[in-house]
Design a protein around this motif. Structure first.
Motif, PDB file in Angstrom:
ATOM      1  N   SER A  10     -11.415  12.472   3.067  1.00  0.00           N
ATOM      2  CA  SER A  10     -11.542  11.028   3.267  1.00  0.00           C
ATOM      3  C   SER A  10     -10.250  10.302   2.918  1.00  0.00           C
ATOM      4  N   THR A  11      -9.566  10.795   1.909  1.00  0.00           N
ATOM      5  CA  THR A  11      -8.279  10.203   1.533  1.00  0.00           C
ATOM      6  C   THR A  11      -7.270  10.340   2.668  1.00  0.00           C
ATOM      7  N   HIS A  12      -7.296  11.497   3.317  1.00  0.00           N
ATOM      8  CA  HIS A  12      -6.393  11.724   4.447  1.00  0.00           C
ATOM      9  C   HIS A  12      -6.703  10.759   5.586  1.00  0.00           C
ATOM     10  N   LEU A  13      -7.998  10.549   5.863  1.00  0.00           N
ATOM     11  CA  LEU A  13      -8.387   9.596   6.899  1.00  0.00           C
ATOM     12  C   LEU A  13      -7.886   8.196   6.570  1.00  0.00           C
ATOM     13  N   ALA A  14      -8.068   7.803   5.312  1.00  0.00           N
ATOM     14  CA  ALA A  14      -7.630   6.475   4.886  1.00  0.00           C
ATOM     15  C   ALA A  14      -6.118   6.325   5.039  1.00  0.00           C
ATOM     16  N   ALA A  15      -5.391   7.389   4.694  1.00  0.00           N
ATOM     17  CA  ALA A  15      -3.931   7.358   4.822  1.00  0.00           C
ATOM     18  C   ALA A  15      -3.510   7.251   6.290  1.00  0.00           C
ATOM     19  N   LEU A  16      -4.228   7.944   7.173  1.00  0.00           N
ATOM     20  CA  LEU A  16      -3.953   7.868   8.602  1.00  0.00           C
ATOM     21  C   LEU A  16      -4.165   6.448   9.108  1.00  0.00           C
ATOM     22  N   MET A  17      -5.241   5.828   8.634  1.00  0.00           N
ATOM     23  CA  MET A  17      -5.533   4.453   9.050  1.00  0.00           C
ATOM     24  C   MET A  17      -4.419   3.501   8.642  1.00  0.00           C
ATOM     25  N   VAL A  18      -3.941   3.668   7.431  1.00  0.00           N
ATOM     26  CA  VAL A  18      -2.854   2.801   6.937  1.00  0.00           C
ATOM     27  C   VAL A  18      -1.609   2.976   7.806  1.00  0.00           C
ATOM     28  N   ALA A  19      -1.287   4.231   8.128  1.00  0.00           N
ATOM     29  CA  ALA A  19      -0.096   4.509   8.942  1.00  0.00           C
ATOM     30  C   ALA A  19      -0.253   3.957  10.359  1.00  0.00           C
ATOM     31  N   LEU A  20      -1.428   4.182  10.952  1.00  0.00           N
ATOM     32  CA  LEU A  20      -1.679   3.699  12.307  1.00  0.00           C
ATOM     33  C   LEU A  20      -1.668   2.178  12.363  1.00  0.00           C
ATOM     34  N   PHE A  21      -2.277   1.562  11.373  1.00  0.00           N
ATOM     35  CA  PHE A  21      -2.298   0.095  11.350  1.00  0.00           C
ATOM     36  C   PHE A  21      -0.877  -0.459  11.238  1.00  0.00           C
ATOM     37  N   GLY A  22      -0.066   0.160  10.404  1.00  0.00           N
ATOM     38  CA  GLY A  22       1.320  -0.283  10.260  1.00  0.00           C
ATOM     39  C   GLY A  22       2.079  -0.186  11.574  1.00  0.00           C
ATOM     40  N   MET A  23       1.817   0.883  12.334  1.00  0.00           N
ATOM     41  CA  MET A  23       2.499   1.072  13.620  1.00  0.00           C
ATOM     42  C   MET A  23       2.098  -0.002  14.631  1.00  0.00           C
ATOM     43  N   VAL A  24       0.791  -0.213  14.792  1.00  0.00           N
ATOM     44  CA  VAL A  24       0.350  -1.183  15.797  1.00  0.00           C
ATOM     45  C   VAL A  24       0.704  -2.610  15.384  1.00  0.00           C
TER      46      VAL A  24
END
Length: 219
Positions: A156-170
């Protein structure tokens, strides 16, 4: 109503994955809007290029001789209108305005989806906090169970980290698009407009490898 504290770690994991799927649905919307925006920007470029197309050089002796040899009322009107068909000029002027308005609408729509993604991201952070709290309360008496729960937390931590990275990109992509749309006017140079079209289509802030990794969780 069941709260996060009432749910098990396994249920919380399912919730975080479900929210991640919703997040990626929002990402797809932004991706589609970006593609549509790229077409609108190209349309703006084409319309502006036509309107700014330099007129025929009527000072040229050769051109003048050709015009005089074939002069008709229609040709005379064409030359007087800077060698452009009035209907085509009107159509391109309309297209210019339509593309600009479409881009402004596109930017507003992306902002709406971005706000939704930010809310999902915040909800997942709350889920992560609840999972962490439940893990902290576990004793070491059942080491196998605790290790299994810890693995869930790590995923779940990995998913949350992915979300943060993706949100920063968009978000960076959105800010670039917003600056481009704000800069559009009739006086901008062809080179500047061409660079904007290129940047929009390339989407330099988007890491395709990261996006590909994210989609593995929702397939």
């Amino acid at each position: 109503m069941e709260t996060l504290e009432d749910k098990s770690i396994f249920d919380l994991e399912k919730e975080s994955l479900n929210k991640f799927k919703h997040f990626m649905t929002g990402y797809t919307k932004i991706d589609d809007l970006g593609t549509a925006g790229s077409k609108l920007l190209s349309g703006f470029q084409q319309a502006l290029e036509f309107i700014r197309k330099p007129p025929m050089d009527t000072n040229s002796k050769l051109v003048n001789s050709i015009i005089k040899a074939n002069e008709t009322g229609r040709l005379k009107s064409y030359v007087n209108f800077e060698c452009k068909n009035r209907k085509d000029v009107d159509q391109n002027a309309t297209n210019l305005g339509s593309c600009k308005q479409g881009l402004l609408l596109q930017i507003r729509q992306v902002k709406v989806v971005l706000d939704e993604l930010e809310d999902i991201q915040a909800n997942v952070q709350n889920v992560m906090h609840s999972i962490h709290g439940k893990l902290s309360c576990l004793s070491d008496s059942d080491i196998d169970f605790k290790m299994n729960e810890q693995e869930i937390y790590n995923d779940s931590t990995h998913l949350a980290a992915l979300m943060v990275a993706l949100f920063g990109m968009v978000q960076q992509d959105y800010l670039m698009q917003e600056r481009i749309v704000s800069a559009l006017d009739l006086n901008m140079s062809p080179e500047e407009l061409e660079s904007y079209c290129l940047m929009w289509s390339l989407r330099p802030f988007i890491n395709d490898e990261l996006v590909h990794e994210a989609w593995k969780y929702v397939q």
